[in-house]
Structures are given as C-alpha cells and as structure tokens.
Enzyme design. Structure first.
Site, PDB file in Angstrom:
ATOM      1  N   CYS A   1      -4.246   1.116   5.867  1.00 14.78           N
ATOM      2  CA  CYS A   1      -3.644  -0.033   6.389  1.00 14.78           C
ATOM      3  C   CYS A   1      -3.069   0.178   7.580  1.00 14.78           C
ATOM      4  O   CYS A   1      -3.400   1.237   8.401  1.00 14.78           O
ATOM      5  CB  CYS A   1      -2.764  -0.792   5.372  1.00 14.78           C
ATOM      6  SG  CYS A   1      -1.233  -0.289   4.749  1.00 14.78           S
TER       7      CYS A   1
ATOM      8  N   ARG B   1      -0.071  -2.453   1.600  1.00 16.79           N
ATOM      9  CA  ARG B   1      -1.513  -2.690   1.134  1.00 16.79           C
ATOM     10  C   ARG B   1      -2.206  -1.406   0.752  1.00 16.79           C
ATOM     11  O   ARG B   1      -2.593  -1.253  -0.390  1.00 16.79           O
ATOM     12  CB  ARG B   1      -2.090  -3.451   2.084  1.00 16.79           C
ATOM     13  CG  ARG B   1      -1.884  -4.798   2.343  1.00 16.79           C
ATOM     14  CD  ARG B   1      -2.442  -5.494   3.515  1.00 16.79           C
ATOM     15  NE  ARG B   1      -1.842  -4.837   4.680  1.00 16.79           N
ATOM     16  CZ  ARG B   1      -2.573  -5.241   5.820  1.00 16.79           C
ATOM     17  NH1 ARG B   1      -3.640  -5.977   5.994  1.00 16.79           N
ATOM     18  NH2 ARG B   1      -1.925  -4.522   6.899  1.00 16.79           N
TER      19      ARG B   1
END
Length: 243
Positions: free
Chosen positions: A52, A58
């Site tokens: 990410c 994430r």
C-alpha cells in the site's frame, strides 16, 4: 532462491545484491523475516508481498491476516509501502481490526513499516496491492511482475470466475515445484480477464489513514472478501493433489 530470481536480478554484483536484499528485510522485517520452509521441502518458501502507501494500515492488515490463514502451508507473507512511514507500527484501528478478524496479536503488534524496494519484489511469487496505482508502481519498478501483481480486489474479481478444481489442475500440471505451481495458478487467474464485465472503479481498497472508524471498517470489508479468494487460489496450488 526462488526460480527466476537470478534471471531478473538488476545489474549488481552478487555481494551488492545480497546486501540490498538484507537491507530490505532488516531492521523492520518483523515476523516475516523469520525463516520458513515451503511445502514438500522446497528450498525457499512461496512468498507473498502486500503493498500500500504508508505500510501502516491496509497492506499490514492484509499481511498478518494472510500469514495466519496460510501458516499451515508454510507461505511467507510480508508487506511494504510505496511511501512508507518507515519504522511505524500499524495504526491502532488497523491493528484492532486485524486481530478481531483472525490475525495473531503478536504479528500485528510487531509490524514496522518499510519501503518497497526491488529485492522485496524480486523474491515474491505474488504481489497483492491495495489499489491499481500501487500495482502500476510495482510493475514500473519490476516489469517482470506484470502477470504476478494484482490489485487485491481485481484478483478476487478474476478468481471468482475460476473454480477451485480449475485452479488446482492448472497448478499441478506445472509439476512438483511449489513456485511453478503458484505461478501456473496465477496465470489461470490472469486468463480470466475479459470473461466477465469489469468495473475497475471497484478494484481499490479505500485508504482509512487518519479517517474515522467507519472508514476503517469499510476498508476491512473491501479487503477481507478479496483475501478469501487469494487464500482459495493459493490453497488450490499448494495443497497436495488429491487422488
């Protein structure tokens, strides 16, 4: 060393390559840096890299969840960020969600962000990104990963049109090497492009950084069903062939 790694190594001496690879793994490698063995005695483990931006929300969430899901298969899972907040841990919200959804607390709390660098990409059998932009960044760095790098939700969309038996058959037709089996299964996923309508606007996982708890939940709800498909395809490729 994974297959194809020597063929794609940048124009570096072996010593420089080893040093760059070691720098990528340390000091912020976390649990992913622990040696592991892939199935059937392969010299190096099948490796998944999640990517990410900051490597604190994430991609580490995907990392620790996939690591736990695939632990019994000996798969190595780690993560990096295109603009990483180097050394930072997961945000408390991301860590809490990851543990609630099945990750080990020790893995989540040990995470420390690191930059995405070429050696991490070169040793990866599969690169899972959180957005199409991240995937473009990966392929620009290492063009050889064109067919092994996917936005996670695109991977899920494509894999959904491939049955487990089809993925397993493609993988086992590649022989006994686990890296070859994974890459064959990924080719089968890639071959699904064009077989169903594609809405690329839904391929990204929303970035929750510095946003509300509701956005963190939305991000997780976009990510987790996609990870189900990643796990399904990897299991089809790596579990022993049934008689």
């Amino acid at each position: 060393m994974s297959p194809d790694l020597d063929d794609t190594r940048p124009n570096l001496s072996r010593r420089e390559w080893r040093e760059q690879l070691a720098a990528a793994r340390s000091p912020f490698g976390g649990p992913a840096a622990v040696d592991a063995r892939s199935p059937e005695g392969s010299e190096t483990p099948v490796t998944i890299l999640t990517v990410c931006t900051g490597n604190i929300c994430r991609s580490p969430m995907a990392e620790v969840l996939l690591r736990e899901r695939l632990r019994d298969l000996g798969v190595r899972v780690h993560s990096a960020g295109t603009h990483a907040l180097v050394g930072h841990g997961m945000t408390p919200q991301a860590q809490e969600i990851a543990v609630q959804r099945g990750a080990r607390e020790a893995d989540a709390s040990a995470h420390a962000a690191r930059y995405l660098v070429e050696p991490l990409l070169m040793e990866s059998d599969l690169v899972i990104t959180m957005t199409r932009e991240h995937r473009s960044h990966v392929v620009q760095m290492v063009p050889q990963l064109m067919k092994r790098a996917f936005p996670v939700r695109e991977f899920a969309r494509l894999a959904a049109t491939l049955t487990t038996d089809e993925a397993r058959a493609a993988a086992h037709a590649a022989g006994g090497d686990v890296h070859a089996r994974v890459r064959a299964a990924l080719r089968a996923v890639t071959d699904q492009r064009g077989k169903s309508p594609a809405d690329q606007s839904k391929d990204d996982v929303i970035d929750p950084y510095r946003r509300s708890g509701e956005v963190y939940e939305q991000s997780a709800n976009e990510l987790l069903p996609a990870l189900d498909e990643v796990e399904r395809i990897l299991r089809a490729a790596l579990e022993k062939q049934r008689n």
